[in-house]
Design an enzyme around this catalytic site. Sequence first.
Site, PDB file in Angstrom:
ATOM      1  N   GLY A  62       0.796  -1.241   0.000  1.00  0.00           N
ATOM      2  CA  GLY A  62       0.000   0.000   0.000  1.00  0.00           C
ATOM      3  C   GLY A  62       0.819   1.277   0.000  1.00  0.00           C
ATOM      4  O   GLY A  62       0.360   2.317  -0.469  1.00  0.00           O
ATOM      5  N   ASP A  92       0.085   4.363   3.096  1.00  0.00           N
ATOM      6  CA  ASP A  92      -1.045   4.989   2.426  1.00  0.00           C
ATOM      7  C   ASP A  92      -2.039   5.556   3.434  1.00  0.00           C
ATOM      8  O   ASP A  92      -2.530   6.659   3.281  1.00  0.00           O
ATOM      9  CB  ASP A  92      -1.730   3.995   1.465  1.00  0.00           C
ATOM     10  CG  ASP A  92      -2.038   2.635   2.103  1.00  0.00           C
ATOM     11  OD1 ASP A  92      -1.756   2.439   3.311  1.00  0.00           O
ATOM     12  OD2 ASP A  92      -2.560   1.762   1.395  1.00  0.00           O
ATOM     13  N   ASP A 148      -5.378   3.499   9.915  1.00  0.00           N
ATOM     14  CA  ASP A 148      -6.775   3.193  10.207  1.00  0.00           C
ATOM     15  C   ASP A 148      -6.896   2.834  11.696  1.00  0.00           C
ATOM     16  O   ASP A 148      -7.010   3.712  12.536  1.00  0.00           O
ATOM     17  CB  ASP A 148      -7.174   2.040   9.269  1.00  0.00           C
ATOM     18  CG  ASP A 148      -8.635   1.679   9.319  1.00  0.00           C
ATOM     19  OD1 ASP A 148      -9.482   2.583   9.348  1.00  0.00           O
ATOM     20  OD2 ASP A 148      -8.946   0.471   9.312  1.00  0.00           O
ATOM     21  N   THR A 166      -0.976  -1.268  12.261  1.00  0.00           N
ATOM     22  CA  THR A 166       0.173  -1.455  11.363  1.00  0.00           C
ATOM     23  C   THR A 166       1.292  -0.489  11.718  1.00  0.00           C
ATOM     24  O   THR A 166       2.447  -0.903  11.892  1.00  0.00           O
ATOM     25  CB  THR A 166      -0.250  -1.261   9.893  1.00  0.00           C
ATOM     26  OG1 THR A 166      -1.325  -2.156   9.603  1.00  0.00           O
ATOM     27  CG2 THR A 166       0.910  -1.524   8.950  1.00  0.00           C
ATOM     28  N   LYS A 202      -7.360   8.101   9.380  1.00  0.00           N
ATOM     29  CA  LYS A 202      -8.753   7.946   9.848  1.00  0.00           C
ATOM     30  C   LYS A 202      -8.718   7.860  11.374  1.00  0.00           C
ATOM     31  O   LYS A 202      -8.815   6.776  11.931  1.00  0.00           O
ATOM     32  CB  LYS A 202      -9.347   6.644   9.291  1.00  0.00           C
ATOM     33  CG  LYS A 202      -9.689   6.662   7.831  1.00  0.00           C
ATOM     34  CD  LYS A 202     -10.597   5.482   7.475  1.00  0.00           C
ATOM     35  CE  LYS A 202      -9.869   4.407   6.737  1.00  0.00           C
ATOM     36  NZ  LYS A 202     -10.709   3.271   6.320  1.00  0.00           N
ATOM     37  N   ASP A 249      -5.915  -0.600  -1.682  1.00  0.00           N
ATOM     38  CA  ASP A 249      -6.537  -1.614  -2.529  1.00  0.00           C
ATOM     39  C   ASP A 249      -7.755  -2.231  -1.852  1.00  0.00           C
ATOM     40  O   ASP A 249      -7.944  -2.126  -0.650  1.00  0.00           O
ATOM     41  CB  ASP A 249      -5.537  -2.740  -2.818  1.00  0.00           C
ATOM     42  CG  ASP A 249      -5.289  -3.616  -1.608  1.00  0.00           C
ATOM     43  OD1 ASP A 249      -4.905  -3.074  -0.549  1.00  0.00           O
ATOM     44  OD2 ASP A 249      -5.508  -4.841  -1.701  1.00  0.00           O
ATOM     45  N   ARG A 286      -5.457  -0.233  -6.780  1.00  0.00           N
ATOM     46  CA  ARG A 286      -4.256   0.421  -6.256  1.00  0.00           C
ATOM     47  C   ARG A 286      -3.749   1.551  -7.150  1.00  0.00           C
ATOM     48  O   ARG A 286      -3.259   2.561  -6.679  1.00  0.00           O
ATOM     49  CB  ARG A 286      -3.122  -0.601  -6.136  1.00  0.00           C
ATOM     50  CG  ARG A 286      -2.859  -1.043  -4.738  1.00  0.00           C
ATOM     51  CD  ARG A 286      -1.544  -1.785  -4.673  1.00  0.00           C
ATOM     52  NE  ARG A 286      -1.694  -3.075  -4.033  1.00  0.00           N
ATOM     53  CZ  ARG A 286      -1.861  -3.246  -2.741  1.00  0.00           C
ATOM     54  NH1 ARG A 286      -1.941  -2.205  -1.941  1.00  0.00           N
ATOM     55  NH2 ARG A 286      -1.992  -4.450  -2.225  1.00  0.00           N
TER      56      ARG A 286
HETATM   57  P1  IMP Z   1      -4.415  -0.280  10.305  1.00  0.00           P
HETATM   58  O1  IMP Z   1      -3.378  -1.275  10.702  1.00  0.00           O
HETATM   59  O2  IMP Z   1      -5.794  -0.689  10.739  1.00  0.00           O
HETATM   60  O3  IMP Z   1      -4.092   1.137  10.688  1.00  0.00           O
HETATM   61  O4  IMP Z   1      -4.559  -0.312   8.769  1.00  0.00           O
HETATM   62  C1  IMP Z   1      -3.548  -0.070   7.994  1.00  0.00           C
HETATM   63  C2  IMP Z   1      -3.637  -0.829   6.707  1.00  0.00           C
HETATM   64  O5  IMP Z   1      -4.967  -1.290   6.403  1.00  0.00           O
HETATM   65  C3  IMP Z   1      -3.239   0.117   5.629  1.00  0.00           C
HETATM   66  O6  IMP Z   1      -1.862  -0.057   5.362  1.00  0.00           O
HETATM   67  C4  IMP Z   1      -4.095  -0.299   4.488  1.00  0.00           C
HETATM   68  O7  IMP Z   1      -3.394  -1.244   3.724  1.00  0.00           O
HETATM   69  C5  IMP Z   1      -5.293  -0.973   5.077  1.00  0.00           C
HETATM   70  N1  IMP Z   1      -6.453  -0.058   5.066  1.00  0.00           N
HETATM   71  C6  IMP Z   1      -6.972   0.619   6.095  1.00  0.00           C
HETATM   72  N2  IMP Z   1      -8.026   1.339   5.718  1.00  0.00           N
HETATM   73  C7  IMP Z   1      -8.169   1.118   4.402  1.00  0.00           C
HETATM   74  C8  IMP Z   1      -9.080   1.620   3.414  1.00  0.00           C
HETATM   75  O8  IMP Z   1      -9.993   2.424   3.673  1.00  0.00           O
HETATM   76  N3  IMP Z   1      -8.895   1.160   2.158  1.00  0.00           N
HETATM   77  C9  IMP Z   1      -7.902   0.299   1.815  1.00  0.00           C
HETATM   78  N4  IMP Z   1      -7.034  -0.170   2.698  1.00  0.00           N
HETATM   79  C10 IMP Z   1      -7.159   0.228   3.980  1.00  0.00           C
HETATM   80 MG    MG Z   2      -1.241  -1.415   3.881  1.00  0.00          MG
END
Ligand code: IMP
Ligand code: MG
Length: 173
Positions: A39, A98, A101, A105, A129, A157, A163
């Site tokens: 991403g 990218d 959320d 990660t 977000k 994606d 992507r």
């Molecule tokens: P986190 O670990 O929940 O913060 O999410 C991070 C990863 O989830 C990012 O690197 C994205 O690959 C994926 N992700 C989170 N939200 C979205 C979205 O709205 N669309 C696509 N991928 C997302």
């Molecule tokens: Mg990602």
Amino acid sequence: MKALVTEQQIAERLPALAAEIATQWPRPERLVLVGPLKGCVIFMADLSRALWRVGVPHDMDFLRVSSYGAGTESTGVLRLESDLYHPVEGRDVLLVDDICDSGRTMDFVSRHVAAKGARAVRTAVLMDKPSRRALPFAVDHVGFTIPNAFVVGYGCDLAEGYRALPYVGIYEG
Ligand code: IMP
Ligand code: MG
């Protein structure tokens, strides 16, 4: 698809973001941009050149983290699938992705890089977000703060699709 962030908005925001990073981090030590594949790649490619233009040289490196599943919700269980190519000990690291959320990660990767002896770790994402956090994690450099929606494009994606879409759209099924 309806745009949430347009190509023009991204193009205008990138130089400002690079300038912000350069100002807040004036003399990084052997800076390396680190991103979780895949991403991060579109944003990192553009941010890298924007940083070059404001006089911030750097390397790039990548790792791979899986969160299981190919849907729109991650499971919350992260695993390192593939590690960095070069050591980061003593180096300054800018984590690039990218989107942030749940924050899992970025939290996982920043702990990983810190454990490898990075001198300092900062973070940059195209989109944040904040309303979705599962744990407290503050991103240092945010391109755009967006609402709670599933977005695609500019690296984001849905099961590998979208992507390369050059703008960010809201996926509505
Ligand atoms: P986190 O670990 O929940 O913060 O999410 C991070 C990863 O989830 C990012 O690197 C994205 O690959 C994926 N992700 C989170 N939200 C979205 C979205 O709205 N669309 C696509 N991928 C997302
Ligand atoms: Mg990602």
